[in-house]
Design an enzyme around this catalytic site. Structure first.
Site, PDB file in Angstrom:
ATOM      1  N   ASP A   1     -12.046   3.363   1.033  1.00 51.93           N
ATOM      2  CA  ASP A   1     -11.221   2.293   0.391  1.00 51.93           C
ATOM      3  C   ASP A   1     -12.144   1.252  -0.109  1.00 51.93           C
ATOM      4  O   ASP A   1     -13.152   1.091   0.475  1.00 51.93           O
ATOM      5  CB  ASP A   1     -10.169   1.654   1.233  1.00 51.93           C
ATOM      6  CG  ASP A   1      -9.357   0.844   0.537  1.00 51.93           C
ATOM      7  OD1 ASP A   1      -9.057   0.838  -0.650  1.00 51.93           O
ATOM      8  OD2 ASP A   1      -8.894  -0.231   1.328  1.00 51.93           O
TER       9      ASP A   1
ATOM     10  N   THR B   1      -9.914   3.264  -5.048  1.00 50.10           N
ATOM     11  CA  THR B   1      -9.131   1.976  -4.767  1.00 50.10           C
ATOM     12  C   THR B   1      -8.262   1.763  -5.669  1.00 50.10           C
ATOM     13  O   THR B   1      -8.334   2.499  -6.803  1.00 50.10           O
ATOM     14  CB  THR B   1     -10.305   0.883  -4.984  1.00 50.10           C
ATOM     15  OG1 THR B   1      -9.570  -0.674  -4.879  1.00 50.10           O
ATOM     16  CG2 THR B   1     -10.966   1.062  -6.449  1.00 50.10           C
ATOM     17  N   GLY B   2      -7.186   1.152  -5.317  1.00 49.77           N
ATOM     18  CA  GLY B   2      -6.153   0.719  -6.289  1.00 49.77           C
ATOM     19  C   GLY B   2      -6.302  -0.553  -7.370  1.00 49.77           C
ATOM     20  O   GLY B   2      -5.448  -0.631  -7.988  1.00 49.77           O
ATOM     21  N   ASP B   3      -7.484  -1.133  -6.894  1.00 49.78           N
ATOM     22  CA  ASP B   3      -7.923  -2.157  -7.608  1.00 49.78           C
ATOM     23  C   ASP B   3      -8.271  -1.793  -9.327  1.00 49.78           C
ATOM     24  O   ASP B   3      -8.437  -0.822  -9.802  1.00 49.78           O
ATOM     25  CB  ASP B   3      -8.872  -3.074  -7.202  1.00 49.78           C
ATOM     26  CG  ASP B   3      -8.889  -4.342  -7.196  1.00 49.78           C
ATOM     27  OD1 ASP B   3      -8.269  -4.992  -8.199  1.00 49.78           O
ATOM     28  OD2 ASP B   3      -9.357  -5.108  -6.209  1.00 49.78           O
TER      29      ASP B   3
END
EC number: 7.6.2.1
Length: 997
Positions: free
Chosen positions: A348, A627-629
């Site tokens: 992550d 990552t969710g970014d």
């Protein structure tokens, strides 16, 4: 605070849309259950048919078979039954106890989490998915943190249903007749469709609901108190649907030992068949076949399970007691060897590689640049500019340019200042004018991005402070304490497509209307006026690992704004192509804007992230960041953390939505060489749908891969893809609830206990406190666990093979008779008190010192090839066992004198000495406990000779003849192996010995 509404149809098995009634409990069929966390199945016996059976099912089945036959058919009985059942019972007991301890620990952790009661939630996690009905905030909105859902610790704005927010009093909410229609439960955490209907008004009120009106489970309310109606609970919540069921993990070493056990099983059957064949199949040959199976059953290493289980427990204890990685917890004691076999590390970003703490580092005005050491100059300019009543506008001085830039940064954002209520004020008083402390010490900022907060905190540090904001205005405080009010006319939020955000404000004092905009350089370079420095400086900052934003402005006349507003409102009312029309109107303003400045913000990395990633790369581990970014943020962190080296190119996979687009982009990517890949979750889904094999094959060739905008289920899916397509061992590391699925899907899951809570840490196999600890965990403990277990496993097999070889030689000499060589306590003692401690002391052995393993991570590459335990090394041990077993048995038969009992005494004593010497031959680094184990075992054997009159002639074993015969046989069995080991080390030394010499 959860409202009085309850939810019907929540416990039905089919996932359908449902209607939730407010204020009408009689219309609801069932109450909603408490949302529970469950990391494992709590049944301490599940592993008997599961883990234990999967790892050693062949020899367990065989052992049960032959022992059962020997028990119920007297003709097959060989020796005492306890010699068979006692070792097996001990094995099962040790395994059951170890697994039960792991399960009980999980049960206690989960019970502690599930025992939390929810009544009124004050900065605690929301227990279920709700529709947001009402808040104590005057604006009708609140901020929530979604770290456990998407891994982002920034704040997201949520809006209450306007119909219920406008009710005069809190109590009115529970007296209305209304219901919420919600779509069926879905995985997507970024979308929701529903309606709110109030039936007791004339006419009935209908209001559409979107994602802005929802509060998902596991999120945290940051401002005020909220009231909502529950729509999904338990397994139907977004957070639970985005997690996967845990699995029992079996290490690669155990699977390899299982393969070798199959080979041993075939050898056992083959040897028994050969013996019966050489007998000539005389008499009841099938009975003799089973007797031989019993005689040679020690080929199947039943004690291997006990030794490995105790070894795993020892490795876990060593890891947790290592002062160099404090706070590390081993939560699953079955797979420590996996730490030494990893090829892919999936990590992550937020909270794992980064601290998610943004720091303003650079302000560039074109002709002058300011860094952290010159910020005081900016502060003095700001103080001077606001101390003058009216700044002359003869020419653009540095002071006026700094003033304009700082003001633009202080106004162009979505940040809201928040003040805590004073102690003693009742928080249940809704909308009461409570006293609040508006001092700087009591102020915190909330925003949808930590970048925004960093910028506003920086403007505060140089003298221009954001003190208040609502939906229509914001107030700034100057260095002199004066309050400047600006009315918010329009806001254009940041989107991943536009890569910029804008705001139009009106100055209360002057009435001037200004359009401010900031965004990525790729989006802003065509919007701002011509300049010759922007592209170069953006590149310089990017190489430093800074996240850059270009800030610009445009002054508007009243007529210009009125014209824009009318066109903008008309576009927003369009039914067809609304988004395109709105974007076109906004773009009409985005022309020839004045470039004010370029900002650089650093997302601080976790301690020692760069050297740790470099160490892992040198160890041959390929690192993927999931990552969710946003894409820009992920790319920047990949560079700053040196996940992607400075010399490597980055291929940013363009957004694709169709098969044709994916095909073209994959072809473009195929032409790149030694290039890191950056791809978004949406594009990844399209590629995997149509070209899964091709994409994974290309991605695995990349030195690094970055997947942004990934959902929790996508992270787990990527892990499974790598496992399926490559067959290599994977490790996943993260710190948030959104990483749990990935951690549980990986062969080895590591959780970091950080800002995002303990959910990842509790669900992981290993828990650490900092990312940098993973280096020592893999290079030192992973190496030692694998090497030690490999040596231990093969030595236990050797211990069984050598005595089975002796039995085969003995039976061959005596006309293939199925008569046991050793009986009773000798067989039990051989694998326990006589050899167990020295053999088990191999768990203390190490081939390389920890400092050397960390200094030369390239040594780790050899581990992934599996050379310490393979069919080649196994065959070498088989040959050693056959040689030594033959020497021991033939030597004893040649040298015995008048009685057969002397054969037993000579051969068994030589066997024990050979095993102790072989342990010494196997050891690479001596530990004082190893010496103790050797002499303790030897002492126990010598002492037991006085009590084993049934097997030994005491008068004979005290003679010099016995001693020289035993010594001669032992020397012949061991000395050639010592010579061969010396020659091998001299002419073909292992890689680690070259470093230590």
């Amino acid at each position: 605070m959860v409202g009085q509404g309850c939810c019907s149809f929540l416990l039905k098995k089919d996932l359908k849309a449902r209607t939730v009634w407010l204020g009408c409990p009689e219309k609801c069929e069932e109450k909603y259950p408490k949302n529970a966390i469950k990391n494992q199945k709590y049944n301490i016996f599940t592993f008997i048919p599961g883990v234990l059976y999967e790892q050693f099912k062949f020899f367990l089945n065989l052992y049960f078979l032959v022992v059962s036959c020997s028990q119920f058919v007297p003709a097959l009985k060989i020796g005492y039954l306890y010699t068979y059942w006692a070792p097996l019972g001990f094995v099962l007991t040790v395994t059951v106890v170890r697994e039960a301890v792991d399960e009980f620990r999980r049960y206690k952790r989960d019970k502690e989490m599930n025992s939390q009661l929810y009544s009124k939630l004050t900065n605690q996690r929301i227990p279920s998915d709700m529709v947001f009905l009402r808040t104590s905030e005057k604006t009708g909105s609140c901020f929530i943190r979604t770290d456990q859902l998407d891994g982002e610790t920034d704040w997201k704005l949520k809006v209450a249903v306007s119909c219920t927010q406008r009710l005069p009093a809190l109590g009115d909410l529970f007296s209305i007749n209304a219901y919420v229609y919600a779509q069926k439960p879905q995985l997507d955490i970024h979308s929701f469709e529903g309606t709110f209907t109030r039936e007791d008004s004339d006419p009935a009120v209908h209001e559409s609901l979107s994602i802005e009106n929802t509060l998902w489970a596991s999120t945290v309310v940051a401002s005020g108190t909220v009231i909502g109606v529950v729509i999904y609970t338990g397994k139907e919540t977004r957070s639970v649907m985005n997690t996967s069921n845990p699995k029992n993990k079996v290490g690669l070493l155990d699977l390899e030992l299982n393969q070798l056990t199959k080979a041993l099983f075939l050898a056992l059957v083959a040897l028994s068949v050969v013996m019966v064949t050489l007998q000539g199949f005389v008499g009841p040959w099938y009975r003799n076949l089973f007797r031989f199976l019993l005689l040679f059953s020690y080929i199947i290493p039943i004690s291997l399970r006990v030794n490995l289980d105790m070894g795993k427990a020892a490795y876990g204890w060593m890891i947790m007691k290592d002062d160099n990685i404090p706070g590390t917890v081993v939560r699953t004691s079955t797979i420590p060897e996996e730490l030494g076999r990893l090829v892919y590390l999936l990590t992550d970003k937020t909270g794992t590689l980064t601290q998610n703490e943004m720091v303003f580092k650079r302000l560039h005005l074109g002709t002058v640049s300011y860094g952290t050491d010159t910020m005081d100059e900016i502060q003095s300019h700001i103080i001077n500019s606001y101390s003058q009543s009216s700044a002359p506008k003869v020419r653009k001085s540095v002071s006026s340019r700094i003033h304009e830039a700082v003001k633009a940064i202080a106004l162009c954002h979505n940040v809201t200042p928040v003040y805590e209520s004073r102690a003693g004020v009742s928080a249940e008083t809704e909308y009461a004018e409570v006293d609040q402390d508006f001092s700087d010490e009591n102020r915190t900022y909330q925003a949808s991005s930590p970048d925004e907060v960093a910028l506003v905190q920086w403007t505060e540090s140089v003298g221009l402070t954001l003190v208040n904001r609502d939906l229509t205005s914001m107030q700034l405080k100057t260095p002199g304490g004066h309050i400047l009010t600006y009315y918010i006319l329009q806001i254009f939020p940041f989107t991943s497509e536009s890569k910029r955000m804008g705001i139009i404000v009106r100055d209360e004092s002057s009435g001037d209307i200004t359009f401010y905009m900031k965004g990525a350089d790729v989006a802003m370079s065509t919007i701002v006026q011509y300049n010759d420095w922007l592209e170069e400086e953006c590149g310089n900052m990017a190489r430093e690992g800074l996240r850059t934003l270009v800030v610009a402005k445009k002054s508007l006349t009243e007529e210009q704004y009125q014209d824009f507003e009318s066109r903008y409102n008309q576009a927003k009312l369009s039914i067809h192509d609304r988004n395109l029309k709105v974007a076109a109107v906004v773009e009409s303003l985005e022309r020839e804007m004045e470039l004010l400045c370029l900002t650089g913000v650093e997302d601080q990395l976790q301690a020692d992230v760069r050297p740790t990633l470099e160490m892992l790369r040198n160890a041959g581990i390929k690192i993927w960041m999931l990552t969710g970014d946003k894409l820009e943020t992920a790319t920047c962190i990949a560079k700053s953390s040196h996940l992607v080296s400075r010399t490597q190119d980055i291929h940013i996979f363009r957004p694709v939505a169709t098969r044709g687009e994916a095909h073209l982009e994959l072809n473009a990517f195929r032409r790149k060489h030694d290039c890191a890949l950056v791809i978004s979750g949406d594009s990844l889904e399209v590629c995997l749908k149509y070209y899964e094999h091709e994409f994974v094959e290309l991605a695995c060739q990349c030195p690094a891969v970055v997947c942004c905008r990934c959902s929790p289920t996508q992270k787990a899916h990527i892990v499974k893809l790598l496992q399926h397509h490559t067959g290599k061992r994977t490790c996943a590391i993260g710190d948030g609830g959104n990483d749990v699925s990935m951690i549980q899907a990986a062969d080895c899951g590591i959780g970091i206990e950080g800002k995002e809570g303990k959910q990842a840490s509790l669900a992981a196999d290993f828990s650490i406190t900092q990312f940098k600890h993973i280096g020592r965990l893999l290079m030192v403990h992973g190496r030692n666990s694998y090497k030690r277990s490999a040596a231990l496993g093969q030595f236990v097999m050797h211990r069984g093979l050598i005595i089975s070889t002796m039995q085969a030689v003995f039976s061959s000499v005596f006309y293939f008779a199925s008569v046991p060589l050793y009986q009773g306590f000798l067989m039990v003692g051989y694998a326990t008190i006589y050899t167990m401690f020295p053999v088990f002391s191999l768990v203390l052995d190490q081939d390389v010192k920890p400092e050397m393993a960390l200094l030369y991570p390239e040594l780790y590459k050899d581990l992934t090839k599996g050379r310490s335990l393979s069919f080649k090394t196994f065959l070498i041990w088989v040959l050693i066992s056959i040689y030594q077993g033959g020497i021991l048995m033939y030597g004893a038969l040649l040298l015995f004198e008048s009685e057969f009992v002397h054969v037993v005494a000579i051969s068994f004593t030589a066997l024990i000495l050979t095993e102790l010497l072989m342990v010494a031959l196997t050891i690479r680094t001596w530990h004082w406990l190893m010496v103790v184990a050797e002499f303790l075992s030897l002492g126990c054997y010598v002492a037991s000779l006085a009590f084993l009159n049934e097997y030994f002639d005491v008068a004979f074993i005290t003679t010099v003849t016995f001693l020289w015969k035993v010594s001669a046989i032992t020397v012949v069995s061991c000395l050639p192996l010592y010579i061969l080991k010396y020659l091998k080390r001299k002419f073909s030394p292992p890689s680690y010995s070259k470093l230590t010499s």
